[in-house]
Motif scaffolding. Structure first.
Motif, short mmCIF file in Angstrom:
data_model
loop_
_atom_site.label_atom_id
_atom_site.label_comp_id
_atom_site.label_asym_id
_atom_site.label_seq_id
_atom_site.Cartn_x
_atom_site.Cartn_y
_atom_site.Cartn_z
N THR A 144 5.04 6.60 1.11
CA THR A 144 5.43 5.23 1.41
C THR A 144 5.19 4.34 0.21
O THR A 144 4.87 4.82 -0.87
CB THR A 144 4.68 4.72 2.68
OG1 THR A 144 5.21 3.46 3.07
CG2 THR A 144 3.19 4.63 2.45
N THR A 145 5.32 3.04 0.41
CA THR A 145 5.00 2.06 -0.61
C THR A 145 4.13 0.97 0.00
O THR A 145 4.05 0.84 1.22
CB THR A 145 6.26 1.40 -1.21
OG1 THR A 145 6.92 0.63 -0.20
CG2 THR A 145 7.22 2.43 -1.80
N THR A 146 3.54 0.21 -0.87
CA THR A 146 2.83 -0.98 -0.42
C THR A 146 3.86 -2.04 -0.04
O THR A 146 5.05 -1.92 -0.38
CB THR A 146 1.95 -1.56 -1.54
OG1 THR A 146 2.79 -2.03 -2.60
CG2 THR A 146 0.95 -0.53 -2.06
N ALA A 147 3.41 -3.09 0.61
CA ALA A 147 4.24 -4.28 0.77
C ALA A 147 4.51 -4.82 -0.64
O ALA A 147 3.72 -4.58 -1.55
CB ALA A 147 3.52 -5.31 1.63
N PRO A 148 5.58 -5.56 -0.84
CA PRO A 148 5.90 -6.07 -2.19
C PRO A 148 5.07 -7.31 -2.55
O PRO A 148 5.59 -8.41 -2.71
CB PRO A 148 7.39 -6.39 -2.08
CG PRO A 148 7.59 -6.73 -0.65
CD PRO A 148 6.64 -5.86 0.12
N ASP A 198 5.38 -1.19 5.93
CA ASP A 198 5.67 -1.43 7.35
C ASP A 198 4.81 -2.53 7.96
O ASP A 198 4.88 -2.79 9.16
CB ASP A 198 5.53 -0.14 8.15
CG ASP A 198 4.10 0.39 8.21
OD1 ASP A 198 3.17 -0.25 7.66
OD2 ASP A 198 3.90 1.47 8.81
N GLY A 199 3.98 -3.19 7.14
CA GLY A 199 3.13 -4.27 7.62
C GLY A 199 1.75 -3.83 8.09
O GLY A 199 0.90 -4.67 8.36
N SER A 200 1.52 -2.53 8.19
CA SER A 200 0.20 -2.05 8.60
C SER A 200 -0.76 -2.09 7.42
O SER A 200 -0.35 -2.24 6.27
CB SER A 200 0.31 -0.62 9.17
OG SER A 200 0.68 0.29 8.15
#
Length: 119
Positions: free
Chosen positions: A29-33, A88-90
């Motif tokens: 996955t990625t981090t939030a931007p 995903d905001g988690s």
């Protein structure tokens, strides 16, 4: 079990992946931007809040014992355990740049992927 976001040499195929042991991979996955991404002394990556990069990595479920006794002792002095936001905001645990750390670093936020930076 706590979730740990890895974005450097402990990712699968990396030199320090053995520190993860048999912990299951939850997602790539990625981090939030919302981060800046650095190469510290060209040796290891570091996340820092306050940017716009969505940094690539892997999410693992690790036991507290694995974190405490194996993974965390292998981390560089310039990093500390923190909580980050994923795409995903988690939330997830991750190693982040220690505030006030002054080692030379290069901003690699435009790449936002340690493997790509190293290749």
């Amino acid at each position: 079990m706590p979730r740990m976001f890895l974005n450097g040499t402990a990712m699968s195929g990396g030199a320090d992946h053995h520190l993860v042991g048999d912990a299951p991979l939850v997602a790539r996955t990625t981090t939030a931007p919302r981060y800046r991404f650095h190469a510290v002394e060209g040796r290891y990556p570091a996340l820092e809040e306050g940017g716009t990069a969505a940094v690539a990595g892997e999410l693992y479920e690790l036991s507290y014992a694995q974190l405490r006794e194996v993974l965390l002792p292998g981390e560089p002095d310039g990093l500390e355990l923190g909580v980050i936001e994923l795409a995903d905001g988690s939330g997830s645990l991750a190693m982040i740049l220690r505030p006030g750390h002054t080692a030379p670093r290069t901003d690699i936020s435009d790449i936002a992927d340690w493997r790509e930076y190293r290749s």
